[in-house]
Write a protein that holds these residues in place. Structure first.
Motif, PDB file in Angstrom:
ATOM      1  N   VAL A 127       0.788  -1.103  -0.066  1.00 34.11           N
ATOM      2  CA  VAL A 127      -0.066  -0.139   0.038  1.00 34.11           C
ATOM      3  C   VAL A 127       1.001   1.257   0.089  1.00 34.11           C
ATOM      4  CG1 VAL A 127      -1.838   1.475   1.262  1.00 34.11           C
ATOM      5  CG2 VAL A 127      -1.809  -1.206   1.330  1.00 34.11           C
ATOM      6  N   ASP A 128       0.618   2.153  -0.814  1.00 33.46           N
ATOM      7  CA  ASP A 128       1.104   3.492  -0.805  1.00 33.46           C
ATOM      8  C   ASP A 128      -0.027   4.321  -0.699  1.00 33.46           C
ATOM      9  OD1 ASP A 128       3.732   2.976  -1.558  1.00 33.46           O
ATOM     10  OD2 ASP A 128       3.671   3.269  -3.608  1.00 33.46           O
ATOM     11  N   SER A 129       0.229   5.577  -0.295  1.00 40.86           N
ATOM     12  CA  SER A 129      -0.727   6.554   0.093  1.00 40.86           C
ATOM     13  C   SER A 129      -0.505   7.829  -0.410  1.00 40.86           C
ATOM     14  CB  SER A 129      -1.394   6.571   1.457  1.00 40.86           C
ATOM     15  OG  SER A 129      -0.127   6.867   2.407  1.00 40.86           O
ATOM     16  N   ALA A 130      -1.521   8.528  -0.592  1.00 42.55           N
ATOM     17  CA  ALA A 130      -1.433  10.137  -0.802  1.00 42.55           C
ATOM     18  C   ALA A 130      -2.406  10.905  -0.093  1.00 42.55           C
ATOM     19  CB  ALA A 130      -1.441  10.456  -2.434  1.00 42.55           C
ATOM     20  N   SER A 131      -2.146  12.036   0.166  1.00 43.34           N
ATOM     21  CA  SER A 131      -3.397  12.984   0.958  1.00 43.34           C
ATOM     22  C   SER A 131      -3.852  14.024   0.015  1.00 43.34           C
ATOM     23  CB  SER A 131      -2.409  13.665   1.994  1.00 43.34           C
ATOM     24  OG  SER A 131      -2.164  12.709   3.248  1.00 43.34           O
ATOM     25  N   ARG A 161       1.319  12.345  -9.031  1.00 43.59           N
ATOM     26  CA  ARG A 161       2.831  12.047  -9.093  1.00 43.59           C
ATOM     27  C   ARG A 161       3.016  10.644  -8.930  1.00 43.59           C
ATOM     28  NH1 ARG A 161       3.234  16.499  -6.196  1.00 43.59           N
ATOM     29  NH2 ARG A 161       3.917  15.482  -4.267  1.00 43.59           N
ATOM     30  N   LYS A 162       2.387  10.097  -8.164  1.00 42.61           N
ATOM     31  CA  LYS A 162       2.778   8.556  -7.669  1.00 42.61           C
ATOM     32  C   LYS A 162       2.381   7.894  -8.834  1.00 42.61           C
ATOM     33  CE  LYS A 162       2.901   8.789  -2.723  1.00 42.61           C
ATOM     34  NZ  LYS A 162       3.440   7.959  -1.960  1.00 42.61           N
ATOM     35  N   LEU A 163       1.263   8.134  -9.351  1.00 42.30           N
ATOM     36  CA  LEU A 163       0.814   7.100 -10.491  1.00 42.30           C
ATOM     37  C   LEU A 163       1.684   7.430 -11.807  1.00 42.30           C
ATOM     38  CD1 LEU A 163      -3.156   8.099 -10.458  1.00 42.30           C
ATOM     39  CD2 LEU A 163      -2.276   5.827  -9.884  1.00 42.30           C
ATOM     40  N   ARG A 164       2.414   8.572 -11.932  1.00 44.78           N
ATOM     41  CA  ARG A 164       3.484   8.583 -12.824  1.00 44.78           C
ATOM     42  C   ARG A 164       4.668   7.969 -12.615  1.00 44.78           C
ATOM     43  NH1 ARG A 164       1.254  13.758 -13.181  1.00 44.78           N
ATOM     44  NH2 ARG A 164       2.562  14.605 -11.853  1.00 44.78           N
ATOM     45  N   GLU A 165       5.009   7.773 -11.570  1.00 40.56           N
ATOM     46  CA  GLU A 165       6.234   7.002 -10.964  1.00 40.56           C
ATOM     47  C   GLU A 165       6.091   5.244 -10.898  1.00 40.56           C
ATOM     48  OE1 GLU A 165       6.784   8.961  -7.178  1.00 40.56           O
ATOM     49  OE2 GLU A 165       7.422  10.857  -8.325  1.00 40.56           O
TER      50      GLU A 165
END
Length: 132
Positions: free
Chosen positions: A36-40, A47-51
């Motif tokens: 699991v990764d998370s973003a607020s 950004r996470k989806l691009r990485e």
């Protein structure tokens, strides 16, 4: 000596600005051996989806900076297949959800407060379908 094929570990991105809800969802999925990764906020999520690639996205709609509606719009133009792996978890009104409900735009809309077992089942089913 038996040869067993290791099941790929599902990777999920949780996008929610409520730290308590984010922590709950993360804890529930970690117990099920999900990465699991998370973003607020929506900006951090994009950004996470691009990485990195994810099997499933759990997305709140009411987010700071870039809201969930804008994330959906971005995914619709840049990565429509990812929308089919997006589970919207939200407390917004039914009127605001009219574009999501029964449209097939996203995989599922779960209303807050959501049923924990339904949440886990939906995320695991989605990740399993897209981890092959």
């Amino acid at each position: 000596m038996s040869t067993t094929t290791a099941r790929p570990v599902p990777r999920v991105l949780i996008v929610d600005d409520d730290d308590g809800i984010q922590a709950l969802m993360k804890a529930l999925l970690l117990r099920r051996e999900v990465d699991v990764d998370s973003a607020s906020d929506g900006d951090a999520a994009l950004r996470k989806l691009r990485e990195k690639s994810y099997h499933t996205i759990v997305l709140d709609l009411m987010l700071p900076k870039v809201n969930g509606f804008e994330v959906v719009r971005e995914l619709k133009s840049s990565s429509p297949s990812l929308l089919k792996r997006t589970i919207v978890v939200t407390a917004v009104s039914n009127l605001a959800l009219r574009d999501f409900s029964d449209s097939g735009l996203v995989r599922r809309v779960l209303r807050k407060p959501f049923d924990i077992n339904e949440f886990i089942d939906e995320v695991l089913a989605c990740a399993a379908e897209h981890s092959h």
